[in-house]
Design an enzyme around this catalytic site. Sequence first.
Site, PDB file in Angstrom:
ATOM      1  NE  ARG A 112      -3.855   0.656   1.978  1.00 20.76           N
ATOM      2  CZ  ARG A 112      -5.070   0.790   2.520  1.00 20.76           C
ATOM      3  NH1 ARG A 112      -5.252   1.558   3.573  1.00 20.76           N
ATOM      4  NH2 ARG A 112      -6.091   0.152   2.023  1.00 20.76           N
ATOM      5  CG  HIS A 139      -8.478   0.106  -2.603  1.00 20.86           C
ATOM      6  ND1 HIS A 139      -7.706  -0.988  -2.282  1.00 20.86           N
ATOM      7  CD2 HIS A 139      -9.110   0.477  -1.451  1.00 20.86           C
ATOM      8  CE1 HIS A 139      -7.866  -1.264  -0.994  1.00 20.86           C
ATOM      9  NE2 HIS A 139      -8.700  -0.396  -0.478  1.00 20.86           N
ATOM     10  CD  GLN A 142     -13.179  -1.818  -0.256  1.00 25.33           C
ATOM     11  OE1 GLN A 142     -12.367  -1.718   0.645  1.00 25.33           O
ATOM     12  NE2 GLN A 142     -14.397  -2.318  -0.076  1.00 25.33           N
ATOM     13  CG  ASP A 234     -13.502   6.627  -0.958  1.00 28.28           C
ATOM     14  OD1 ASP A 234     -13.473   6.510   0.286  1.00 28.28           O
ATOM     15  OD2 ASP A 234     -12.484   6.548  -1.670  1.00 28.28           O
ATOM     16  CB  CYS A 274     -14.020   1.469   0.283  1.00 29.69           C
ATOM     17  SG  CYS A 274     -13.521   3.201   0.345  1.00 29.69           S
ATOM     18  NE  ARG A 302     -10.472  -5.142   0.953  1.00 31.60           N
ATOM     19  CZ  ARG A 302      -9.659  -4.142   1.308  1.00 31.60           C
ATOM     20  NH1 ARG A 302     -10.178  -3.049   1.840  1.00 31.60           N
ATOM     21  NH2 ARG A 302      -8.347  -4.201   1.079  1.00 31.60           N
TER      22      ARG A 302
HETATM   23  N1  NVA Z   1      -9.942   6.874  -1.251  1.00 32.78           N
HETATM   24  C1  NVA Z   1      -9.542   6.442   0.066  1.00 32.78           C
HETATM   25  C2  NVA Z   1      -9.804   4.968   0.209  1.00 32.78           C
HETATM   26  C3  NVA Z   1      -9.443   4.408   1.567  1.00 32.78           C
HETATM   27  C4  NVA Z   1      -9.682   2.939   1.649  1.00 32.78           C
HETATM   28  C5  NVA Z   1      -8.089   6.764   0.299  1.00 32.78           C
HETATM   29  O1  NVA Z   1      -7.273   6.536  -0.594  1.00 32.78           O
HETATM   30  O2  NVA Z   1      -7.760   7.271   1.374  1.00 32.78           O
HETATM   31  N1   CP Z   2     -11.220   0.053   2.703  1.00 32.13           N
HETATM   32  C1   CP Z   2      -9.930  -0.009   3.097  1.00 32.13           C
HETATM   33  O1   CP Z   2      -9.017  -0.282   2.333  1.00 32.13           O
HETATM   34  O2   CP Z   2      -9.753   0.226   4.421  1.00 32.13           O
HETATM   35  P1   CP Z   2      -8.365   0.409   5.188  1.00 32.13           P
HETATM   36  O3   CP Z   2      -7.781   1.729   4.735  1.00 32.13           O
HETATM   37  O4   CP Z   2      -8.738   0.401   6.630  1.00 32.13           O
HETATM   38  O5   CP Z   2      -7.451  -0.715   4.824  1.00 32.13           O
END
Ligand code: NVA
Ligand code: CP
Length: 316
Positions: A112, A139, A142, A234, A274, A302
């Site tokens: 990540r 992502h 997800q 989101d 998400c 997930r």
């Molecule tokens: N769009 C959000 C998704 C988190 C799971 C982010 O990147 O912070």
């Molecule tokens: N939805 C998701 O990826 O959550 P986290 O940021 O908690 O991993």
Amino acid sequence: MCNSISEELKKKDFLTLFDYSTDQITYLLQLAKDLKSKQKAGQFYHPLKGKVLGLIFEKSSTRTRVSFETGIYQLGGTGLFLSTNDLQLGRGEPISDTAKVLSGYLDGLMIRTFHQSDVEALAENASIPVINGLTDDFHPCQVLADLQTIEEVKGQLSGLKLAFIGDGNNMANSLMIGAAKMGLDFSLASPQDYLPSAKIIKKTKNIATETGSVIEITTDPLEAVKGADVVYTDVWASMGQEDEQKKRLKEFSAYQVNQELLQHAKPDYTFMHCLPAHRGEEVTAEIIDGNHSVVFQEAENRLHAQKALMVALMSD
Ligand code: NVA
Ligand code: CP
């Protein structure tokens, strides 16, 4: 067909859904369903006994970290949490060297991070499968869980209309690709300056012409939500955009998913997010905590979807 797909997926990277065919996604969703049933029945299943998955995190996580760590454990393997604060990567060791070194120890690597190009560089230099656990652009993990959830709730994927309201971000991109691959119509509404990139839209529309799904991009949330079976949103400021929070709150104010907007969706619409969510910003508490919301089923999936991914990519 399934045997050849399982061969295709061995050691394959999972960087974006662009790289996965409709048949491969269908295979993963079926496997996720089977693994969920096994888990619910209390059956032990250890196809990844002795395997180790490394988990590199340069951004925070609750769901991704815990579902991957628990998932690999349930499959008989072990997860290794690797924060970039502790890795030499965080002190400037090249990604290519990191990839080569870790390939000598591990059987799979999830990352990540911010830049998609870093995930690609890692995959190019690693001899083990690399899984994208979120970048600024995509992502895909997800969305695998989201597709599983939609199928559970609606009994189908193809033919449904999925509306995404809000920022044209990593979630919007991956959902759009997933929808196009699986034959869902996809309608997105973002403020003009926050639409997904023209390149990603174009590439996705090409896929949609093959699968028969319709991709609609608009700045009008009402237009996007009209007749939708699934409404998704989101956060307005993603990880790394904390400085823009104030500005974004203003610019997205007309894009809140609330009761008024949802009157234009199908009466039996499903609400998805998400998570983590900001109640009172992109969605009202009434909606996310209401009876159309499946956000916790989605979060649980997930675990099952990523177990399927790990079995497919990391099995001998
Ligand atoms: N769009 C959000 C998704 C988190 C799971 C982010 O990147 O912070
Ligand atoms: N939805 C998701 O990826 O959550 P986290 O940021 O908690 O991993």
